[in-house]
Design an enzyme around this catalytic site. Structure first.
Site, PDB file in Angstrom:
ATOM      1  N   LYS A 107      -3.088   0.439  -0.011  1.00 10.01           N
ATOM      2  CA  LYS A 107      -3.935  -0.260  -0.990  1.00 10.01           C
ATOM      3  C   LYS A 107      -3.332  -0.094  -2.395  1.00 10.01           C
ATOM      4  CE  LYS A 107      -7.303   0.844   2.308  1.00 10.01           C
ATOM      5  NZ  LYS A 107      -7.235  -0.295   3.180  1.00 10.01           N
ATOM      6  N   ASP A 132     -11.149  11.631   1.399  1.00  4.57           N
ATOM      7  CA  ASP A 132     -10.378  10.456   1.782  1.00  4.57           C
ATOM      8  C   ASP A 132     -10.452   9.500   0.592  1.00  4.57           C
ATOM      9  OD1 ASP A 132      -9.402   8.064   2.716  1.00  4.57           O
ATOM     10  OD2 ASP A 132     -10.767   7.895   4.429  1.00  4.57           O
ATOM     11  N   TRP A 187     -15.291   4.357   8.039  1.00  3.32           N
ATOM     12  CA  TRP A 187     -14.164   5.303   7.990  1.00  3.32           C
ATOM     13  C   TRP A 187     -14.688   6.731   7.960  1.00  3.32           C
ATOM     14  CZ3 TRP A 187     -10.264   2.958   9.754  1.00  3.32           C
ATOM     15  CH2 TRP A 187     -10.019   1.619   9.445  1.00  3.32           C
TER      16      TRP A 187
HETATM   17  N1  PMP Z   1     -10.068   5.459   5.107  1.00  5.09           N
HETATM   18  C1  PMP Z   1     -10.370   4.396   4.344  1.00  5.09           C
HETATM   19  C2  PMP Z   1     -11.326   4.557   3.206  1.00  5.09           C
HETATM   20  C3  PMP Z   1      -9.787   3.159   4.624  1.00  5.09           C
HETATM   21  O1  PMP Z   1     -10.085   2.094   3.875  1.00  5.09           O
HETATM   22  C4  PMP Z   1      -8.883   3.045   5.702  1.00  5.09           C
HETATM   23  C5  PMP Z   1      -8.167   1.760   6.068  1.00  5.09           C
HETATM   24  N2  PMP Z   1      -8.575   0.634   5.527  1.00  5.09           N
HETATM   25  C6  PMP Z   1      -8.622   4.179   6.474  1.00  5.09           C
HETATM   26  C7  PMP Z   1      -9.223   5.371   6.135  1.00  5.09           C
HETATM   27  C8  PMP Z   1      -7.691   4.133   7.662  1.00  5.09           C
HETATM   28  O2  PMP Z   1      -6.400   4.060   7.171  1.00  5.09           O
HETATM   29  P1  PMP Z   1      -5.124   3.920   8.123  1.00  5.09           P
HETATM   30  O3  PMP Z   1      -5.120   2.514   8.603  1.00  5.09           O
HETATM   31  O4  PMP Z   1      -3.986   4.234   7.191  1.00  5.09           O
HETATM   32  O5  PMP Z   1      -5.247   4.894   9.220  1.00  5.09           O
END
Ligand code: PMP
Length: 353
Positions: free
Chosen positions: A189, A165, A98
């Site tokens: 989450k 994030d 991510w």
């Molecule tokens: N950042 C982190 C730390 C994540 O765990 C995730 C999704 N699991 C995301 C970003 C992406 O999130 P989204 O699917 O809401 O775009």
């Protein structure tokens, strides 16, 4: 109900599910569903305001910050953060997939500097020694690396604006928003169902946003209109409000939540450290309290472990497809009893195999 250790969307508390179901059938005895009412109605405006207030109360957000509820998920923030805040250069700590995606998006908007990366060891640790360029517009971190099971929990001394994030560990413990210029988190989450993304932004960050950006991609559009520039995801926000009420009323706030979360993680890491059958993949000093990543002696056993766990009512234990192995995500709504049931199953599975 099954125990659910999925990495996200994750399990919600029985309180949240029950009250969401009531609001879907008939919101506040209005004769209408939460999915059928106007976002400008008194009922929904009250939900929006209370949700924002609950975030402020639970996270101790001081004056001088805006709480925004946006769409597009955390992935949209990978682009909105640099689009709104990067003038020339931004620094990124690369601690996983991510974080890498956030860094890649930033590179479309200016000079995105990777100050350190733990890719050399498959992102199994949080890098410690690195230098943040003092002329960077901001420094971006991913506090919890959902796929690799690592987490940054210590406060950070950062010479530039800190952006985080926190998609997979926000609300898991008390937070001091003070050092952060911007925090974002996809809801699915610890906050609620998918479809809404929390952004906490400090006022001086809003002042940097160029006027000329498209309205839907500009933080100031949403801060000026209290996240109601266009139709917000009403249903998701309603459930978020119920998650926050559960955190405040039933759990007793984020200190109490943190105590339970520490116990849950300790239960599993104790087993990993002492049993020998399930080596953990994250470095001991970088371990996440939200996602416990582990292996078994071979891949066949891993497959059997996931399948037999499911037969025993323990779901969502397969590791992310990019890394394999197994992963137990133990977000806020996963109870200590569920973690104890998993630990018990793990001991038996190890003994049998
Ligand atoms: N950042 C982190 C730390 C994540 O765990 C995730 C999704 N699991 C995301 C970003 C992406 O999130 P989204 O699917 O809401 O775009």
């Amino acid at each position: 109900k099954k125990h659910n250790f999925s990495a996200g969307p994750s399990i919600l508390s029985p309180y949240t599910i029950q009250h969401t179901a009531e609001g879907v059938l008939d919101l506040n005895q209005s004769g209408l569903s939460i999915m059928e009412i106007s976002h400008r109605s008194k009922d929904f405006m009250a939900i929006m305001e209370e949700t924002q207030q609950l975030f402020k109360d639970l996270l101790d957000i001081p004056a001088g910050y805006h709480v925004l509820l946006l769409q597009g998920g955390a992935s949209m923030q990978f682009c909105m953060v640099p689009y709104n805040l990067m003038q020339h250069k931004a620094a990124y700590l690369n601690t996983g997939s991510w974080a890498s995606k956030a860094l890649k998006e930033a590179s479309f908007f200016g000079e995105a500097v990777e100050v350190a990366s733990s890719k050399d060891k498959n992102f199994s640790y949080i890098p410690k020694d690195y230098k943040i360029p003092p002329d960077a517009d901001y420094f971006h971190i991913t506090t919890n690396n959902t796929i690799y099971g690592t987490e940054i929990r210590e406060d950070m001394d950062c010479p530039v604006n800190l952006v985080a994030d926190m998609s997979s560990d926000i609300m898991s413990r008390p937070l001091d928003p003070g050092p952060f210029g911007l925090i974002y988190a996809g809801a699915q989450k610890n906050i609620g169902p998918a479809g809404v993304c929390l952004v906490i932004i400090r006022d001086d960050m809003l002042e940097r946003v160029p006027e000329t950006l498209p309205s839907m991609l500009k933080y100031t559009t949403f801060s000026a209109k209290n996240s109601m520039f266009n139709t917000p995801p009403c249903f998701a926000i309603y459930t978020v409000q119920l998650v926050l009420k559960w955190l405040e009323d039933t759990v007793g706030g984020l200190d109490a939540m943190a105590t339970v979360n520490r116990k849950k993680a300790a239960t599993l890491y104790h087993l990993l450290d002492n049993d020998g059958f399930y080596p953990g993949t994250a470095a001991a000093d970088s371990r996440s309290l939200m996602n416990v990543t582990l292996r078994l002696p071979d891949e066949d056993l891993e497959k059997r472990f996931v399948a037999e766990a499911l037969e025993n009512g323990l779901g969502g234990l397969k590791g992310h497809r990019s890394v394999g192995g197994c992963r137990a995500s133990i977000y806020n709504a996963v109870s200590l009893a569920a973690v104890e049931a998993l630990a018990q199953f793990m001991k038996e599975f190890a003994r049998r195999n």
